[in-house]
Design a protein around this motif. Structure first.
Motif, mmCIF file in Angstrom:
data_model
loop_
_atom_site.group_PDB
_atom_site.id
_atom_site.type_symbol
_atom_site.label_atom_id
_atom_site.label_comp_id
_atom_site.label_asym_id
_atom_site.label_seq_id
_atom_site.Cartn_x
_atom_site.Cartn_y
_atom_site.Cartn_z
ATOM 1 N N GLU A 44 -49.755 21.644 -47.392
ATOM 2 C CA GLU A 44 -50.759 22.041 -46.389
ATOM 3 C C GLU A 44 -50.540 23.490 -45.934
ATOM 4 O O GLU A 44 -51.489 24.265 -45.810
ATOM 5 C CB GLU A 44 -50.702 21.086 -45.178
ATOM 6 N N LEU A 45 -49.279 23.865 -45.750
ATOM 7 C CA LEU A 45 -48.975 25.251 -45.343
ATOM 8 C C LEU A 45 -49.479 26.216 -46.414
ATOM 9 O O LEU A 45 -50.126 27.226 -46.120
ATOM 10 C CB LEU A 45 -47.463 25.412 -45.137
ATOM 11 N N GLU A 46 -49.223 25.878 -47.674
ATOM 12 C CA GLU A 46 -49.658 26.750 -48.784
ATOM 13 C C GLU A 46 -51.177 26.926 -48.763
ATOM 14 O O GLU A 46 -51.700 28.044 -48.792
ATOM 15 C CB GLU A 46 -49.229 26.123 -50.115
ATOM 16 N N GLN A 47 -51.877 25.814 -48.645
ATOM 17 C CA GLN A 47 -53.346 25.846 -48.682
ATOM 18 C C GLN A 47 -53.888 26.685 -47.516
ATOM 19 O O GLN A 47 -54.694 27.600 -47.715
ATOM 20 C CB GLN A 47 -53.852 24.408 -48.543
ATOM 21 N N ALA A 48 -53.364 26.429 -46.316
ATOM 22 C CA ALA A 48 -53.865 27.144 -45.127
ATOM 23 C C ALA A 48 -53.535 28.633 -45.220
ATOM 24 O O ALA A 48 -54.360 29.491 -44.913
ATOM 25 C CB ALA A 48 -53.237 26.538 -43.868
ATOM 26 N N TRP A 49 -52.308 28.925 -45.711
ATOM 27 C CA TRP A 49 -51.864 30.322 -45.798
ATOM 28 C C TRP A 49 -52.766 31.123 -46.738
ATOM 29 O O TRP A 49 -53.227 32.214 -46.430
ATOM 30 C CB TRP A 49 -50.404 30.373 -46.273
ATOM 31 N N ASP B 284 -37.977 16.621 -59.867
ATOM 32 C CA ASP B 284 -38.952 15.552 -59.627
ATOM 33 C C ASP B 284 -40.357 16.157 -59.526
ATOM 34 O O ASP B 284 -40.515 17.369 -59.551
ATOM 35 C CB ASP B 284 -38.582 14.777 -58.339
ATOM 36 N N ASP B 285 -41.363 15.259 -59.400
ATOM 37 C CA ASP B 285 -42.764 15.754 -59.352
ATOM 38 C C ASP B 285 -43.373 15.537 -57.960
ATOM 39 O O ASP B 285 -44.592 15.435 -57.813
ATOM 40 C CB ASP B 285 -43.600 15.034 -60.419
ATOM 41 N N LEU B 286 -42.534 15.474 -56.947
ATOM 42 C CA LEU B 286 -43.046 15.136 -55.608
ATOM 43 C C LEU B 286 -43.824 16.284 -54.963
ATOM 44 O O LEU B 286 -44.791 16.044 -54.233
ATOM 45 C CB LEU B 286 -41.894 14.667 -54.701
ATOM 46 N N HIS B 287 -43.454 17.522 -55.241
ATOM 47 C CA HIS B 287 -44.278 18.640 -54.735
ATOM 48 C C HIS B 287 -45.671 18.587 -55.370
ATOM 49 O O HIS B 287 -46.676 18.822 -54.695
ATOM 50 C CB HIS B 287 -43.614 19.976 -55.080
ATOM 51 N N GLU B 288 -45.745 18.281 -56.645
ATOM 52 C CA GLU B 288 -47.059 18.150 -57.317
ATOM 53 C C GLU B 288 -47.844 17.002 -56.702
ATOM 54 O O GLU B 288 -49.032 17.130 -56.409
ATOM 55 C CB GLU B 288 -46.883 17.886 -58.821
ATOM 56 N N GLN B 289 -47.178 15.889 -56.469
ATOM 57 C CA GLN B 289 -47.865 14.720 -55.879
ATOM 58 C C GLN B 289 -48.496 15.112 -54.534
ATOM 59 O O GLN B 289 -49.577 14.643 -54.186
ATOM 60 C CB GLN B 289 -46.868 13.579 -55.625
ATOM 61 N N ALA B 290 -47.814 15.975 -53.786
ATOM 62 C CA ALA B 290 -48.304 16.339 -52.436
ATOM 63 C C ALA B 290 -49.392 17.406 -52.517
ATOM 64 O O ALA B 290 -50.037 17.706 -51.518
ATOM 65 C CB ALA B 290 -47.140 16.838 -51.593
ATOM 66 N N GLY B 291 -49.581 18.016 -53.699
ATOM 67 C CA GLY B 291 -50.665 18.996 -53.857
ATOM 68 C C GLY B 291 -50.214 20.437 -53.909
ATOM 69 O O GLY B 291 -51.044 21.348 -53.908
ATOM 70 N N SER B 292 -48.902 20.693 -53.964
ATOM 71 C CA SER B 292 -48.446 22.088 -54.069
ATOM 72 C C SER B 292 -48.920 22.666 -55.391
ATOM 73 O O SER B 292 -48.817 22.016 -56.435
ATOM 74 C CB SER B 292 -46.916 22.164 -53.985
ATOM 75 N N ALA B 293 -49.396 23.915 -55.376
ATOM 76 C CA ALA B 293 -49.924 24.514 -56.610
ATOM 77 C C ALA B 293 -49.074 25.702 -57.052
ATOM 78 O O ALA B 293 -48.743 25.825 -58.218
ATOM 79 C CB ALA B 293 -51.372 24.956 -56.377
ATOM 80 N N SER B 294 -48.690 26.571 -56.093
ATOM 81 C CA SER B 294 -47.905 27.768 -56.473
ATOM 82 C C SER B 294 -46.445 27.344 -56.604
ATOM 83 O O SER B 294 -45.615 27.648 -55.764
ATOM 84 C CB SER B 294 -48.016 28.845 -55.393
ATOM 85 N N LEU B 295 -46.163 26.586 -57.634
ATOM 86 C CA LEU B 295 -44.883 25.876 -57.746
ATOM 87 C C LEU B 295 -44.141 26.292 -59.020
ATOM 88 O O LEU B 295 -44.757 26.401 -60.085
ATOM 89 C CB LEU B 295 -45.180 24.375 -57.787
ATOM 90 N N LEU B 296 -42.842 26.547 -58.895
ATOM 91 C CA LEU B 296 -42.034 26.910 -60.062
ATOM 92 C C LEU B 296 -40.761 26.065 -60.079
ATOM 93 O O LEU B 296 -39.971 26.103 -59.120
ATOM 94 C CB LEU B 296 -41.664 28.403 -59.988
#
Ligand code: APR
Length: 238
Positions: free
Chosen positions: A78-83, A99-111
């Motif tokens: 949510e922080l990423e999207q709003a920012w 793990d894939d939990l950041h992806e599950q939550a919707g994070s996109a700018s992820l490495l």
């Protein structure tokens, strides 16, 4: 006076996934308290006994399949999207987790600098593919057909982490660096906060308890990630 852009880089570790039921490494009862990483998480270990290493990662993969993202993962997405929507600056999420939990939550700018447990790679042709199943030593690579070449796409001790050029580039421009749920014991990730400080960034540690390098951070907040991360992110967006 309008505020200039504020570029954020976040680094997460196993602590952000602890409350999703995935083990950390160095807490009491952590993975490396039960298993010897030098026998399971190095290229030499894989060369010496591939079946043992595959069994270890197949078990961790099976454990991951039912894991769900928690409030900390969602707060970061949510922080990423709003920012980004508000054009307040760049946003980058670097995770040490496989793990894939950041992806599950919707994070996109992820490495994923230590790779991804739900991907398998062929050591012969380099083919990389999503794989939620069991890696069989004798299975043929779906692309080149060779057998005895498949491994988890996970960075082992002694191997080069992924995406370092991109990470260091982001750290040169960072204004706000937050380390979440990481003990600050494994390099190069543990040195990112120093790069951020060199760039003049404000640095924050959000974890259950102080880690190895906590005194370096400008601001620290301790407690379970599912409480501390939503609280901190909410105040940042406020
Ligand atoms: N909420 C927030 N932080 C937590 C929680 C929680 N519920 N539970 C544990 N922590 C914190 C611990 O206090 C510790 O600082 O998470 C951190 C976990 O540290 P490690 O187990 O060392 O995990 P990590 O820092 O991610 O390890 C880095 O080491 O073995 C390699 O490749 C592996 O990516 C891993 C790397």
């Amino acid at each position: 006076m309008s505020r200039g852009p504020e570029n954020i880089v976040i680094l997460t570790g196993a602590g952000v996934s602890a409350e999703s039921g995935l083990g950390t490494f160095r807490d009491s009862g952590g993975l490396w308290a039960k298993f010897d990483p030098m026998k399971l998480a190095t290229p030499e270990a894989f060369a010496e006994d591939p079946e043992r290493v595959l069994e270890f990662y197949n078990a961790r993969r099976a454990n991951l399949i039912d894991a769900k993202a928690n409030a900390a993962h969602f707060a970061l997405a949510e922080l990423e999207q709003a920012w980004l929507m508000a054009g307040r600056g760049d946003f980058g999420l670097v995770t040490q987790n496989i793990d894939d939990l950041h992806e599950q939550a919707g994070s996109a700018s992820l490495l994923h600098m230590h790779g991804e447990l739900l991907k398998t790679r062929c050591t012969a042709c380099g083919h990389l593919f999503t794989d939620r199943g069991v890696i069989q030593r004798e299975a043929a690579c779906p692309k080149c057909g060779q057998t005895r070449t498949l491994r988890p796409h996970v960075v082992w001790f002694g191997e080069m982490p992924l995406g370092l050029d991109q990470i260091y580039k982001a750290l040169e421009q960072v204004d706000l660096f937050i380390a979440i749920g990481t003990s600050g014991t494994v390099y190069p990730a543990a040195s990112f906060v120093l790069e951020a400080k060199r760039a003049g960034a404000w640095t924050v540690e959000l974890s259950l308890e102080p880690g190895e390098i906590s005194e370096v951070f400008d601001e620290t907040m301790y407690g379970p990630a599912t409480e501390v991360v939503p609280d901190w992110a909410g105040r940042k967006l406020g």
